[in-house]
Design a protein around this motif. Structure first.
Motif, PDB file in Angstrom:
ATOM      1  N   VAL A   1      -0.909  34.524   9.947  1.00 33.32           N
ATOM      2  CA  VAL A   1      -1.420  34.138  11.264  1.00 33.32           C
ATOM      3  C   VAL A   1      -1.925  32.695  11.273  1.00 33.32           C
ATOM      4  O   VAL A   1      -2.570  32.271  12.234  1.00 33.32           O
ATOM      5  CB  VAL A   1      -2.535  35.100  11.740  1.00 33.32           C
ATOM      6  N   GLY A   2      -1.625  31.943  10.214  1.00 32.06           N
ATOM      7  CA  GLY A   2      -1.876  30.508  10.232  1.00 32.06           C
ATOM      8  C   GLY A   2      -3.156  30.031   9.578  1.00 32.06           C
ATOM      9  O   GLY A   2      -3.506  28.856   9.710  1.00 32.06           O
ATOM     10  N   ILE A   3      -3.859  30.890   8.838  1.00 31.14           N
ATOM     11  CA  ILE A   3      -5.075  30.476   8.136  1.00 31.14           C
ATOM     12  C   ILE A   3      -4.665  29.890   6.777  1.00 31.14           C
ATOM     13  O   ILE A   3      -3.851  30.477   6.069  1.00 31.14           O
ATOM     14  CB  ILE A   3      -6.037  31.654   7.937  1.00 31.14           C
ATOM     15  N   SER A   4      -5.221  28.731   6.426  1.00 25.29           N
ATOM     16  CA  SER A   4      -4.842  28.073   5.171  1.00 25.29           C
ATOM     17  C   SER A   4      -5.352  28.844   3.963  1.00 25.29           C
ATOM     18  O   SER A   4      -6.339  29.587   4.039  1.00 25.29           O
ATOM     19  CB  SER A   4      -5.406  26.648   5.123  1.00 25.29           C
ATOM     20  N   ALA A   5      -4.671  28.651   2.827  1.00 26.97           N
ATOM     21  CA  ALA A   5      -5.052  29.347   1.599  1.00 26.97           C
ATOM     22  C   ALA A   5      -6.462  28.974   1.165  1.00 26.97           C
ATOM     23  O   ALA A   5      -7.220  29.822   0.681  1.00 26.97           O
ATOM     24  CB  ALA A   5      -4.048  29.035   0.493  1.00 26.97           C
ATOM     25  N   VAL A   6      -6.832  27.686   1.337  1.00 27.91           N
ATOM     26  CA  VAL A   6      -8.186  27.252   0.964  1.00 27.91           C
ATOM     27  C   VAL A   6      -9.230  28.011   1.766  1.00 27.91           C
ATOM     28  O   VAL A   6     -10.234  28.500   1.220  1.00 27.91           O
ATOM     29  CB  VAL A   6      -8.344  25.732   1.177  1.00 27.91           C
ATOM     30  N   GLN A   7      -8.996  28.153   3.052  1.00 29.61           N
ATOM     31  CA  GLN A   7      -9.951  28.867   3.898  1.00 29.61           C
ATOM     32  C   GLN A   7      -9.990  30.351   3.547  1.00 29.61           C
ATOM     33  O   GLN A   7     -11.063  30.966   3.557  1.00 29.61           O
ATOM     34  CB  GLN A   7      -9.590  28.697   5.377  1.00 29.61           C
ATOM     35  N   ILE A   8      -8.846  30.936   3.241  1.00 31.24           N
ATOM     36  CA  ILE A   8      -8.810  32.364   2.899  1.00 31.24           C
ATOM     37  C   ILE A   8      -9.646  32.630   1.643  1.00 31.24           C
ATOM     38  O   ILE A   8     -10.427  33.584   1.593  1.00 31.24           O
ATOM     39  CB  ILE A   8      -7.359  32.839   2.697  1.00 31.24           C
TER      40      ILE A   8
ATOM     41  N   SER B   1     -13.744  22.472   5.299  1.00 32.28           N
ATOM     42  CA  SER B   1     -13.873  21.919   6.651  1.00 32.28           C
ATOM     43  C   SER B   1     -12.607  21.193   7.096  1.00 32.28           C
ATOM     44  O   SER B   1     -12.333  21.070   8.297  1.00 32.28           O
ATOM     45  CB  SER B   1     -15.067  20.960   6.708  1.00 32.28           C
ATOM     46  N   PHE B   2     -11.814  20.720   6.124  1.00 29.66           N
ATOM     47  CA  PHE B   2     -10.560  20.038   6.460  1.00 29.66           C
ATOM     48  C   PHE B   2      -9.427  21.019   6.753  1.00 29.66           C
ATOM     49  O   PHE B   2      -8.353  20.611   7.184  1.00 29.66           O
ATOM     50  CB  PHE B   2     -10.153  19.108   5.321  1.00 29.66           C
ATOM     51  N   HIS B   3      -9.641  22.288   6.461  1.00 28.60           N
ATOM     52  CA  HIS B   3      -8.577  23.283   6.597  1.00 28.60           C
ATOM     53  C   HIS B   3      -9.001  24.451   7.494  1.00 28.60           C
ATOM     54  O   HIS B   3      -8.365  25.497   7.465  1.00 28.60           O
ATOM     55  CB  HIS B   3      -8.187  23.829   5.217  1.00 28.60           C
ATOM     56  N   TRP B   4     -10.064  24.284   8.277  1.00 26.66           N
ATOM     57  CA  TRP B   4     -10.632  25.430   8.980  1.00 26.66           C
ATOM     58  C   TRP B   4      -9.934  25.683  10.314  1.00 26.66           C
ATOM     59  O   TRP B   4      -9.650  24.774  11.074  1.00 26.66           O
ATOM     60  CB  TRP B   4     -12.121  25.205   9.242  1.00 26.66           C
ATOM     61  N   SER B   5      -9.688  26.946  10.578  1.00 22.71           N
ATOM     62  CA  SER B   5      -9.223  27.386  11.897  1.00 22.71           C
ATOM     63  C   SER B   5      -9.663  28.837  12.083  1.00 22.71           C
ATOM     64  O   SER B   5      -9.739  29.597  11.113  1.00 22.71           O
ATOM     65  CB  SER B   5      -7.700  27.271  12.021  1.00 22.71           C
ATOM     66  N   TRP B   6      -9.960  29.211  13.328  1.00 21.56           N
ATOM     67  CA  TRP B   6     -10.425  30.559  13.610  1.00 21.56           C
ATOM     68  C   TRP B   6      -9.248  31.461  13.965  1.00 21.56           C
ATOM     69  O   TRP B   6      -8.274  31.001  14.574  1.00 21.56           O
ATOM     70  CB  TRP B   6     -11.420  30.553  14.764  1.00 21.56           C
ATOM     71  N   PRO B   7      -9.320  32.727  13.601  1.00 28.30           N
ATOM     72  CA  PRO B   7      -8.269  33.662  14.053  1.00 28.30           C
ATOM     73  C   PRO B   7      -8.250  33.738  15.574  1.00 28.30           C
ATOM     74  O   PRO B   7      -9.275  33.530  16.229  1.00 28.30           O
ATOM     75  CB  PRO B   7      -8.707  35.001  13.431  1.00 28.30           C
ATOM     76  N   THR B   8      -7.117  34.058  16.120  1.00 29.67           N
ATOM     77  CA  THR B   8      -6.977  34.119  17.583  1.00 29.67           C
ATOM     78  C   THR B   8      -6.550  35.498  18.060  1.00 29.67           C
ATOM     79  O   THR B   8      -6.368  35.702  19.266  1.00 29.67           O
ATOM     80  CB  THR B   8      -5.942  33.087  18.063  1.00 29.67           C
ATOM     81  N   THR B   9      -6.392  36.455  17.127  1.00 28.41           N
ATOM     82  CA  THR B   9      -5.954  37.800  17.491  1.00 28.41           C
ATOM     83  C   THR B   9      -6.879  38.827  16.845  1.00 28.41           C
ATOM     84  O   THR B   9      -7.524  38.541  15.822  1.00 28.41           O
ATOM     85  CB  THR B   9      -4.515  38.057  17.007  1.00 28.41           C
ATOM     86  N   PRO B  10      -6.965  40.034  17.394  1.00 26.01           N
ATOM     87  CA  PRO B  10      -7.826  41.072  16.803  1.00 26.01           C
ATOM     88  C   PRO B  10      -7.466  41.396  15.356  1.00 26.01           C
ATOM     89  O   PRO B  10      -8.355  41.582  14.518  1.00 26.01           O
ATOM     90  CB  PRO B  10      -7.592  42.282  17.723  1.00 26.01           C
ATOM     91  N   ASP B  11      -6.157  41.459  15.066  1.00 22.78           N
ATOM     92  CA  ASP B  11      -5.754  41.755  13.694  1.00 22.78           C
ATOM     93  C   ASP B  11      -6.156  40.631  12.755  1.00 22.78           C
ATOM     94  O   ASP B  11      -6.519  40.877  11.593  1.00 22.78           O
ATOM     95  CB  ASP B  11      -4.243  42.003  13.622  1.00 22.78           C
ATOM     96  N   GLY B  12      -6.109  39.381  13.241  1.00 22.24           N
ATOM     97  CA  GLY B  12      -6.543  38.259  12.427  1.00 22.24           C
ATOM     98  C   GLY B  12      -8.031  38.321  12.126  1.00 22.24           C
ATOM     99  O   GLY B  12      -8.463  38.052  11.007  1.00 22.24           O
ATOM    100  N   TRP B  13      -8.829  38.694  13.141  1.00 16.41           N
ATOM    101  CA  TRP B  13     -10.276  38.828  12.922  1.00 16.41           C
ATOM    102  C   TRP B  13     -10.582  39.962  11.956  1.00 16.41           C
ATOM    103  O   TRP B  13     -11.486  39.862  11.117  1.00 16.41           O
ATOM    104  CB  TRP B  13     -10.985  39.067  14.260  1.00 16.41           C
ATOM    105  N   PHE B  14      -9.828  41.057  12.055  1.00 21.40           N
ATOM    106  CA  PHE B  14     -10.031  42.172  11.115  1.00 21.40           C
ATOM    107  C   PHE B  14      -9.791  41.707   9.679  1.00 21.40           C
ATOM    108  O   PHE B  14     -10.601  41.951   8.785  1.00 21.40           O
ATOM    109  CB  PHE B  14      -9.095  43.336  11.453  1.00 21.40           C
ATOM    110  N   ALA B  15      -8.673  41.031   9.456  1.00 26.19           N
ATOM    111  CA  ALA B  15      -8.355  40.546   8.110  1.00 26.19           C
ATOM    112  C   ALA B  15      -9.358  39.499   7.654  1.00 26.19           C
ATOM    113  O   ALA B  15      -9.684  39.415   6.456  1.00 26.19           O
ATOM    114  CB  ALA B  15      -6.938  39.965   8.091  1.00 26.19           C
TER     115      ALA B  15
END
Length: 304
Positions: free
Chosen positions: A39-46, A204-218
């Motif tokens: 869903v587009g979240i970077s590996a660093v952020q994960i 902070s250079f790789h941050w993005s918020w989920p935009t879907t319910p399944d993304g927020w769950f994960a």
């Protein structure tokens, strides 16, 4: 009359059940991390999320109980080395998950017992006979069957997965050395705080918020599964010997296969069916051999 304490049978069964639940949680970590990547979240952020949530839960649950004792350690060097190797394992595994099915990364992760056996010679001064060296070699032949280097099916991310397994092997060896010095809560605190602080300048250079319910769950599940898995495996170890629990770690490949098929529509291919039993069989042989030699049983749980 022996002075050693043998846990009652019902305690061992509960320990096995808790261990299986822990391996389900570890499969949940990988599944959540792979979903976040999709869903587009970077590996660093994960990786940061996985440890930041873990740290928050460790602090909330253990800090009121232990207070300052939570951060006191018998060996800061070992704790930092242990934390660094687990972070390296997580980074390598989460990057590999962006390109490989869960089944492939999971099968490669089961080379950890083979690596621990080999590394125990230089790191712990143990002697490994020709039978276990043969099992190590055969196990890595199984990996070659799975990843098929030199063919169109080979993906370089398999090398990241192997690197993650090597980091996990070092982590397990450092865990063995620190286990008699610090509590499990202290060890959990250091792996979580080390990763969180290390990644904070980068995330902070790789941050993005989920935009879907399944993304927020994960988003939340990757950290919750991590904390729960560590807690459950620690509880299981207190109820049943490592020699009893070790073989059940291979159930994790079943959980990963189910998630790969049902969640990501990536069923195992024929090469996994051929190679994974070779890797697992080699690990089980080493476990049986070390048990017969009354040596510490090689750990096989993959904790990312």
């Amino acid at each position: 009359m022996s002075s050693s304490f043998a846990p009652p049978a019902e305690h061992r069964l509960l320990g096995i059940a808790l261990a299986l639940a822990a391996y389900l949680m570890f499969a949940g970590i990988d599944s959540s991390a792979k979903w976040l990547g999709l869903v587009g979240i970077s590996a660093v952020q994960i990786v940061f999320i996985r440890y930041a949530i873990h740290l928050a839960m460790v602090a909330a649950i253990h800090l009121p109980r232990y207070g300052r004792n939570l951060v006191r350690t018998g060996s800061m060097k070992l704790q930092l080395l242990r934390a660094a190797t687990l972070l390296g394992s997580t980074v390598g595994n989460f990057l590999a998950l962006q390109y490989l099915p869960l089944t492939v990364t999971g099968a490669i992760a089961f080379t950890v017992p083979l690596m621990i056996c080999a590394l125990s010679v230089p790191m712990l001064g143990e002697t490994v006979g020709w039978r276990r060296w043969s099992a190590i070699g055969i196990g890595f032949l199984g990996v070659l069957v799975i990843v098929r280097p030199g063919t169109d099916a080979f993906h370089p991310a398999a090398l990241l997965s192997l690197g993650a397994a090597l980091s996990t092997a070092f982590y397990m060896l450092f865990t063995r050395r620190v286990s008699g010095l610090d509590s499990a809560a202290t060890s959990q605190f250091y792996v979580a705080v080390f990763a969180t602080v290390s990644l904070l300048p980068l995330v902070s250079f790789h941050w993005s918020w989920p935009t879907t319910p399944d993304g927020w769950f994960a988003f939340f599940a990757v950290g919750i599964f991590g904390f729960a898995g560590h807690q459950l495996i620690t509880m299981a170890a207190g109820l049943a010997p490592a020699s009893v629990l070790a073989p059940f770690a291979y159930f994790q490949i079943i959980f990963l296969s189910a998630a790969s098929w049902l969640v990501f529509n990536q069923p195992p291919d024929i090469w996994l069916y051929l190679g994974a039993p070779i890797v697992i069989g080699s690990g089980l042989y080493i476990w049986l051999r070390e048990r017969s030699l009354s040596k510490p049983v090689t750990g096989v749980a993959t904790e990312h």
